[in-house]
Motif scaffolding. Sequence first.
Motif: not given
Length: 680
Positions: A129-133, A136-143, A165-167, A174-179
């Motif tokens: 999963x990846x966001x830009x600065x 904006x989501x570049x790649x979705x969160x990998x659940x 997580x980056x940015x 993404x961090x809230x989803x990880x929790x």
Amino acid sequence: MGRRLRIGIDTGGTFTDVVALDEDTGEIITTKTPSTPADPAEGFLTAVAKVTAAAGGDAAVTGLSHGTTVATNRLLEDRLEDLGLITTEGFEHVLEIARQSVPDGYGNSYFWVKPPRIVPVHRVRAVGGRLDHTGAELRPFDEAGAAEAARWFRDQGIRAIGVCFLHSYADPGHELAMREVLRREHPEAVVSLSCEVLREYREYERSVTTLVDAAVKPVMSRYLRRITERAPARLHVMKSNGGVLSADEVVHQPITTVLSGPAAGALGAAYVAGRAGLGSVVTLDGGGTSTDVAVVLDGEPTLTTEGAIGRHPVKIPMIDIVTVGAGGGSVAWVSPESTMKVGPRSAGADPGPLCYGGGGTEPTVTDAHAVLGRIPPHLLGGEIPLDVPAARAGLEALAGRLGLTVERAATGILEISAWNQANAIRQITVKRGLDVRDYPLVAFGGSGPLLCCRLLDVLGLPAALVPVNPGNLSAFGLLTVDVKNDYVRTRVARDAELDLPAVAAIFAELEAEAAASLDREGFPAARHRFARTVDLRYYGQAFEVRVPAPPGPVSEGFRAEVLRRFHDAHEALYGYCYRDDARHPVEWVNHRVSGIGPIDRPRLRERPSGDKDPSRALTGTREVHFGDGWVAAPVYERALLAPGDVVEGPAIVQEFGSTLPLHPGFRAEVDAYGNLLVTR
């Protein structure tokens, strides 16, 4: 009806200091009790019982404020096992890469070895999963990958986990989803998210700060639970930023307490100095284990977010404090090169210095003071008798190894300790562009006043202020502290392209978060106060300068005022600025809001003047060694001195929790509030 007491308790390495304020009469009651390092909660509860008994058996406790070193000690002792990191795929080595900086500069870096990481790389797991600065989501969160990482930590028995997580400062999704995944797959885990701990950029500092929070969360939770279960009133805990927060709230952000005790001391010193007419001072808090120094400018201790505890960078707002291992319990030892060293190792409260009779085996700074007669043969008004012959025997053994007399060895110990303290003061003044000779010293803590005359000589300071009950000033400071919480957002933009509505929206969001916290603390909206600050830099610089931002609408006038303050601050710090120079545009980086709930502070009362005859306080004489031989020094009981009294050195001024050795050539004058102003 009995007294209503508001109590401040500061737990130090050697003593637990306690101050109670009678909310009806304004009377201040102080006492001390030995700390209990094996279980700090016991020392805390003993202190509460002791001060309430001193105030009368029917006293009711209306509030408790606490400064604690539980989180700090956890970090300094590197007891950070059972800790893991979850980060963005491809950034597994963020802790290994760290920063390019080397301690003490590159001239001393040839033999430097990078210290162990706070989390070794085999306990780091990455999730896709990846966001830009911008968020904006570049790649979705990998659940699915997140669930696999959570199960790995569960199977390894790792229950304290930091997620960075980056940015994620731009969008925490993404961090809230990880929790949520961790709650489902590893429900026993204690989790810290970087978006809640430190919502600003720079992934290395954000990662370490988040991990430190996760590391101290379990021990702080247990400690606060033990206290709150038995405390007679609602508990507030001192934070590093100069505010307090209820135990219910601070348990969710324990990293904010890492400089809890020293922060209270700096605030108490600022308050007392301000009432004495000194707006800008250097504060020196001398304890049993260490000495903490800070700078107060125009009544406010300076703040930083570039702090560290031990080897761990902690990028949260904190009072700018430098700590050195130069307390009363600092051990004197002989190096392999046959030179004498003092500290940083400390005898602490257990076993303590040789003269405490608690099983100590090595001479300390306190032993040197005792042997030279600079402290009385008992502490705390006779509660702790000192075994001076034991201290002398230990110093004789040390002196024999160095070929010195006992007096020369003891004087050398105190001289090294004074220079250690002086270097800490230089570090927090000269390195920040301040002339140390412009600032009076406020010396407090149990051992703070002991070397203040020598520090005036070494540093060329104009004067030293020794407050009333200096050994309890940190506990007193806890009663002067507002409720305070800090919030930050990173949004990097050049000034020429600044989106003022976007900046206004950030401040509105931060102020709403701060208001919600103050609501939970019980402050009505009419008492909410908000302080804005902005971090700015010239384009191309790596670090920022923080300046206060005005309240009100975020308009062109707001923008111009922030820029003016930035240019002025940059010039004051570095000697130059690029005002009106288009070749060096300004960047806005971090936007910050502090939510403040003001409390009623104690009122320091002026004391009636005496007859300017200090002999009423004279209790006898004692043989004291001030470095040039033994002299019969008069001993004064401080409680019997009155405003206007002047004591000339050589002399000893002693009280319940501290002692001031007044060297030859120095004088101490009592001011209207009972403070001692020491000058040459």
